[in-house]
Design a protein around this motif. Structure first.
Motif, short mmCIF file in Angstrom:
data_model
loop_
_atom_site.label_atom_id
_atom_site.label_comp_id
_atom_site.label_asym_id
_atom_site.label_seq_id
_atom_site.Cartn_x
_atom_site.Cartn_y
_atom_site.Cartn_z
N PRO A 1 38.02 39.44 71.84
CA PRO A 1 39.08 38.80 71.07
C PRO A 1 39.37 39.60 69.81
O PRO A 1 38.55 40.39 69.36
N ALA A 2 40.49 39.35 69.25
CA ALA A 2 40.90 40.08 68.06
C ALA A 2 40.06 39.69 66.86
O ALA A 2 40.31 40.13 65.75
N VAL A 3 39.05 38.91 67.08
CA VAL A 3 38.18 38.47 66.01
C VAL A 3 37.38 39.64 65.45
O VAL A 3 36.72 39.52 64.43
N ALA A 4 37.43 40.78 66.10
CA ALA A 4 36.76 41.95 65.55
C ALA A 4 37.29 42.22 64.15
O ALA A 4 36.63 42.83 63.34
N GLN A 5 38.49 41.74 63.88
CA GLN A 5 39.08 41.85 62.55
C GLN A 5 38.92 40.51 61.85
O GLN A 5 39.81 40.04 61.17
N ALA A 6 37.81 39.88 62.04
CA ALA A 6 37.58 38.50 61.62
C ALA A 6 37.64 38.32 60.11
O ALA A 6 37.50 39.26 59.35
N ALA A 7 37.82 37.08 59.74
CA ALA A 7 37.82 36.70 58.33
C ALA A 7 36.44 36.90 57.74
O ALA A 7 35.44 36.91 58.46
N PRO A 8 36.36 37.02 56.45
CA PRO A 8 35.05 37.11 55.80
C PRO A 8 34.21 35.87 56.09
O PRO A 8 34.74 34.82 56.41
N ILE A 9 32.93 36.00 55.94
CA ILE A 9 32.02 34.87 56.16
C ILE A 9 32.14 33.92 54.98
O ILE A 9 32.14 34.34 53.82
N CYS A 10 32.22 32.64 55.28
CA CYS A 10 32.33 31.62 54.24
C CYS A 10 30.96 31.44 53.58
O CYS A 10 29.98 31.11 54.24
N GLN A 11 30.90 31.65 52.28
CA GLN A 11 29.64 31.52 51.55
C GLN A 11 29.34 30.06 51.26
O GLN A 11 30.25 29.24 51.13
N SER A 12 28.09 29.74 51.12
CA SER A 12 27.66 28.40 50.76
C SER A 12 28.28 28.01 49.43
O SER A 12 28.36 28.83 48.51
N GLY A 13 28.74 26.78 49.33
CA GLY A 13 29.35 26.33 48.08
C GLY A 13 30.85 26.54 48.03
O GLY A 13 31.47 26.35 46.99
N TYR A 14 31.45 26.94 49.16
CA TYR A 14 32.89 27.17 49.22
C TYR A 14 33.51 26.44 50.40
O TYR A 14 32.87 26.28 51.44
N LEU A 15 34.74 26.01 50.24
CA LEU A 15 35.55 25.51 51.34
C LEU A 15 36.42 26.69 51.77
O LEU A 15 37.12 27.27 50.93
N CYS A 16 36.36 27.06 53.04
CA CYS A 16 37.10 28.22 53.52
C CYS A 16 38.10 27.82 54.60
O CYS A 16 37.80 26.97 55.43
N ASN A 17 39.25 28.45 54.56
CA ASN A 17 40.30 28.15 55.52
C ASN A 17 40.81 29.47 56.12
O ASN A 17 41.18 30.38 55.38
N THR A 18 40.80 29.55 57.44
CA THR A 18 41.34 30.71 58.14
C THR A 18 42.50 30.24 58.99
O THR A 18 42.36 29.34 59.81
N GLN A 19 43.66 30.84 58.76
CA GLN A 19 44.85 30.54 59.57
C GLN A 19 45.10 31.72 60.49
O GLN A 19 45.04 32.88 60.06
N TYR A 20 45.38 31.44 61.77
CA TYR A 20 45.64 32.46 62.76
C TYR A 20 47.11 32.44 63.15
O TYR A 20 47.67 31.38 63.44
N PHE A 21 47.73 33.61 63.14
CA PHE A 21 49.15 33.74 63.44
C PHE A 21 49.37 34.58 64.69
O PHE A 21 48.53 35.42 65.04
N SER A 22 50.52 34.40 65.32
CA SER A 22 50.80 35.12 66.57
C SER A 22 51.32 36.53 66.33
O SER A 22 51.36 37.33 67.26
N ASP A 23 51.70 36.84 65.10
CA ASP A 23 52.29 38.16 64.84
C ASP A 23 51.91 38.68 63.46
O ASP A 23 51.44 37.92 62.61
N ALA A 24 52.13 39.95 63.25
CA ALA A 24 51.75 40.60 62.00
C ALA A 24 52.54 40.07 60.81
O ALA A 24 52.06 40.10 59.68
N ALA A 25 53.75 39.55 61.03
CA ALA A 25 54.55 39.00 59.95
C ALA A 25 54.04 37.63 59.50
O ALA A 25 54.49 37.09 58.50
N ARG A 26 53.11 37.09 60.26
CA ARG A 26 52.50 35.78 59.98
C ARG A 26 53.56 34.68 59.85
O ARG A 26 53.57 33.91 58.90
N THR A 27 54.42 34.62 60.87
CA THR A 27 55.49 33.63 60.86
C THR A 27 55.20 32.44 61.77
O THR A 27 55.79 31.39 61.60
#
Length: 78
Positions: free
Chosen positions: A20-46
């Motif tokens: 999966p394209a997760v090889a370019q995954a988001a950073p790891i969420c550190q303890s003490g933080y709320l983290c949100n990762t949004q996935y888009f279908s295209d590079a323009a993130r539309t």
């Protein structure tokens, strides 16, 4: 010998193509933080196609598809 090299190269290519394209995954969420990762279908993130939210409690909520086009954010828990 050449057949083996070609076979290995083909196998490696097939494995990399199916990862999966997760090889370019988001950073790891550190303890003490709320983290949100949004996935888009295209590079323009539309076109939003999936979301992963990691809450301060440690609970994780996901929906949709995982792609390589992400928008990641983190907020300190308060």
């Amino acid at each position: 010998m050449i057949r083996r090299v070609l076979a290995v190269a083909t196998l490696v290519g097939a494995v990399l193509a199916t990862l999966p394209a997760v090889a370019q995954a988001a950073p790891i969420c550190q303890s003490g933080y709320l983290c949100n990762t949004q996935y888009f279908s295209d590079a323009a993130r539309t076109n939003l196609v999936g979301v992963k939210t990691e809450f301060c409690s440690g609970e994780v909520s996901t929906w949709g598809r995982v792609t390589g086009y992400i928008k990641w954010s983190a907020s300190p828990c308060g």
